[in-house]
Design an enzyme around this catalytic site. Structure first.
Site, PDB file in Angstrom:
ATOM      1  N   LYS A  71       0.708  -1.301   0.090  1.00  0.00           N
ATOM      2  CA  LYS A  71      -0.033   0.120  -0.181  1.00  0.00           C
ATOM      3  C   LYS A  71       0.796   1.266   0.112  1.00  0.00           C
ATOM      4  CE  LYS A  71      -4.454  -2.112   2.075  1.00  0.00           C
ATOM      5  NZ  LYS A  71      -5.399  -2.266   3.350  1.00  0.00           N
ATOM      6  N   ASP A 107      -9.698   3.389   1.974  1.00  0.00           N
ATOM      7  CA  ASP A 107     -10.149   3.041   3.776  1.00  0.00           C
ATOM      8  C   ASP A 107     -10.097   3.290   4.781  1.00  0.00           C
ATOM      9  OD1 ASP A 107      -9.128   0.053   3.010  1.00  0.00           O
ATOM     10  OD2 ASP A 107      -6.709   0.369   2.807  1.00  0.00           O
TER      11      ASP A 107
HETATM   12  P1  NAP Z   1       0.278  -3.171   9.660  1.00  0.00           P
HETATM   13  O1  NAP Z   1       0.803  -2.260   9.006  1.00  0.00           O
HETATM   14  O2  NAP Z   1       1.431  -4.623   9.919  1.00  0.00           O
HETATM   15  O3  NAP Z   1      -0.004  -3.558  11.943  1.00  0.00           O
HETATM   16  C1  NAP Z   1       0.330  -3.977  12.574  1.00  0.00           C
HETATM   17  C2  NAP Z   1       0.111  -3.321  13.929  1.00  0.00           C
HETATM   18  O4  NAP Z   1       0.200  -4.767  14.991  1.00  0.00           O
HETATM   19  C3  NAP Z   1       0.779  -2.229  14.067  1.00  0.00           C
HETATM   20  O5  NAP Z   1       0.246  -1.067  14.979  1.00  0.00           O
HETATM   21  C4  NAP Z   1       2.472  -3.463  15.305  1.00  0.00           C
HETATM   22  O6  NAP Z   1       2.525  -2.740  16.108  1.00  0.00           O
HETATM   23  C5  NAP Z   1       0.950  -3.733  15.775  1.00  0.00           C
HETATM   24  N1  NAP Z   1       1.132  -5.354  16.287  1.00  0.00           N
HETATM   25  C6  NAP Z   1       1.563  -6.616  15.501  1.00  0.00           C
HETATM   26  N2  NAP Z   1       1.967  -7.368  16.334  1.00  0.00           N
HETATM   27  C7  NAP Z   1       1.590  -6.810  17.442  1.00  0.00           C
HETATM   28  C8  NAP Z   1       1.208  -7.346  18.810  1.00  0.00           C
HETATM   29  N3  NAP Z   1       1.914  -8.627  19.336  1.00  0.00           N
HETATM   30  N4  NAP Z   1       1.427  -6.770  20.166  1.00  0.00           N
HETATM   31  C9  NAP Z   1       0.684  -5.491  20.194  1.00  0.00           C
HETATM   32  N5  NAP Z   1       0.629  -5.315  18.563  1.00  0.00           N
HETATM   33  C10 NAP Z   1       1.365  -5.222  17.936  1.00  0.00           C
HETATM   34  O7  NAP Z   1      -0.885  -4.559   9.596  1.00  0.00           O
HETATM   35  P2  NAP Z   1      -1.872  -3.736   9.226  1.00  0.00           P
HETATM   36  O8  NAP Z   1      -2.218  -3.181   7.800  1.00  0.00           O
HETATM   37  O9  NAP Z   1      -2.153  -2.750  10.132  1.00  0.00           O
HETATM   38  O10 NAP Z   1      -3.189  -4.956   9.365  1.00  0.00           O
HETATM   39  C11 NAP Z   1      -3.429  -4.767  10.984  1.00  0.00           C
HETATM   40  C12 NAP Z   1      -5.277  -5.893  11.050  1.00  0.00           C
HETATM   41  O11 NAP Z   1      -6.128  -4.705   9.828  1.00  0.00           O
HETATM   42  C13 NAP Z   1      -4.654  -6.961   9.960  1.00  0.00           C
HETATM   43  O12 NAP Z   1      -5.716  -7.998  11.103  1.00  0.00           O
HETATM   44  C14 NAP Z   1      -5.707  -6.704   8.723  1.00  0.00           C
HETATM   45  O13 NAP Z   1      -5.870  -7.773   7.897  1.00  0.00           O
HETATM   46  C15 NAP Z   1      -6.692  -5.815   8.954  1.00  0.00           C
HETATM   47  N6  NAP Z   1      -6.825  -4.841   7.749  1.00  0.00           N
HETATM   48  C16 NAP Z   1      -8.401  -4.841   8.310  1.00  0.00           C
HETATM   49  C17 NAP Z   1      -9.062  -4.156   7.372  1.00  0.00           C
HETATM   50  C18 NAP Z   1     -10.082  -3.417   6.461  1.00  0.00           C
HETATM   51  O14 NAP Z   1     -11.355  -3.650   5.989  1.00  0.00           O
HETATM   52  N7  NAP Z   1     -11.558  -4.362   7.468  1.00  0.00           N
HETATM   53  C19 NAP Z   1      -8.409  -3.349   6.196  1.00  0.00           C
HETATM   54  C20 NAP Z   1      -6.697  -2.802   6.434  1.00  0.00           C
HETATM   55  C21 NAP Z   1      -6.168  -3.995   7.294  1.00  0.00           C
HETATM   56  P3  NAP Z   1       4.315  -1.956  15.727  1.00  0.00           P
HETATM   57  O15 NAP Z   1       3.730  -0.612  15.314  1.00  0.00           O
HETATM   58  O16 NAP Z   1       4.996  -2.380  17.324  1.00  0.00           O
HETATM   59  O17 NAP Z   1       5.277  -2.864  15.125  1.00  0.00           O
END
Ligand code: NAP
Length: 290
Positions: A71, A107
């Protein structure tokens, strides 16, 4: 679906894309409106992002969705960015128009629609929101919360990312009250004083750990819980929040919201929400209106 000599093609660029619900949602919507269009998965490895994006125009695609991990990586390869894409530093929808590659972020609107669909705008304005996470999804949600006039507290494992998120929100919506706190500030008392709790971390995904039960168990009726993570079954956070009488917003509602916006950009037509919700696998309580 019938592929003809004039079928317009859109797809989804990501790595991996096999799990994506977008082909099902968009193809069902194209069929429902009788559009000669098809949506295909486009697995693209990180080193191939630039050539894949340029290839969309070369191959006459109408556009594409972009998902994890591309993205942000697609930005430098696009001809133009919508202000939401610039604000979020992320593109999830590309439109090809007269050979130009236009980048959008739907989004943000998907998150806004999901929340408003369940709660209405009035219930959210000026209320405090606690946002867990500062990754791509959290950035889109934070911008949606700011647009809804909420006061935002961000808690993230990596404080630096939370600080950057706050900078993006303040640049986009200068009147928004927002702050970030380190992970060790996250406790039941903090959850209790927020009207809205959003989980925008990966916690709750299969194999990724869970939002701590000590936090989930403090949620009460009168609060709203927005779970960005979606899957075949409800997360523990969402199930517990509902049991405890809170209003809940499911990640699938955000997924359908962003897809509906992208559909409109490619086709100029309003998306058939009920068709998309059914194809995405939304359970009845996850369905929201525009
Ligand atoms: P991302 O950019 O990789 O961000 C992941 C986030 O989770 C970061 O804030 C990370 O913290 C945190 N995290 C990961 N492991 C953790 C742990 N063990 N303890 C605490 N925090 C943790 O991922 P993303 O794209 O934002 O996606 C996040 C979720 O949203 C996914 O499940 C994805 O499928 C979902 N999503 C849903 C939609 C929808 O339309 N519903 C759209 C987009 C994404 P750090 O910064 O410290 O690494």
């Amino acid at each position: 679906m019938k592929i003809t000599g004039s079928t317009q093609v859109v797809g989804i660029i990501g790595d991996p894309v096999t799990h994506s619900r977008s082909p099902a949602m968009h193809n069902a919507a194209f069929a429902a409106l009788g559009l000669d269009m098809a949506y295909v998965p486009l697995p693209v490895r990180p080193p191939d992002v630039a050539s894949a994006v340029k290839g969309l125009a070369a191959l006459g695609f109408r556009g594409a969705n972009v998902t994890v991990p591309h993205k942000g990586a697609v930005l430098p390869h696009l001809s133009w960015l919508h202000e939401d894409a610039r604000r979020a530093e992320a593109v999830n929808t590309i439109v090809v128009d007269k050979g130009l590659l236009l980048g959008y972020n739907t989004d943000i609107e998907g998150a806004r629609r999901a929340l408003v669909g369940v709660c209405g705008e009035e219930a959210l304005r000026d209320q405090p929101a606690l946002l867990l996470g500062a990754g791509g999804a959290a950035r889109a949600v934070a911008l949606a919360l700011a647009r809804l006039g909420m006061a935002i507290t961000v808690v993230n494992r990596t404080l630096q990312s939370a600080e950057h998120l706050i900078e993006l929100v303040q640049a986009a919506e200068p009147d928004t009250s927002c702050r970030c706190l380190p992970l060790d500030a996250l406790n039941p008392s903090l959850v209790k004083v927020h009207h809205l709790l959003v989980n925008a971390t990966t916690l709750g995904m299969a194999g990724a750990g869970k939002v701590p039960a000590s936090l989930v168990d403090t949620v009460s009726a009168g609060q709203i819980v927005f779970e960005v993570v979606y899957g075949d079954t409800e997360t523990d956070l969402l199930a517990t929040a509902r049991e405890r009488g809170a209003r809940t917003v499911d990640g699938l509602a955000m997924l359908v919201g962003q897809a509906a916006e992208a559909f409109q950009l490619w086709t100029g037509r309003m998306a058939p929400l009920d068709v998309m919700q059914a194809a995405a696998g939304c359970r009845q309580q996850q369905r929201t209106e525009r």
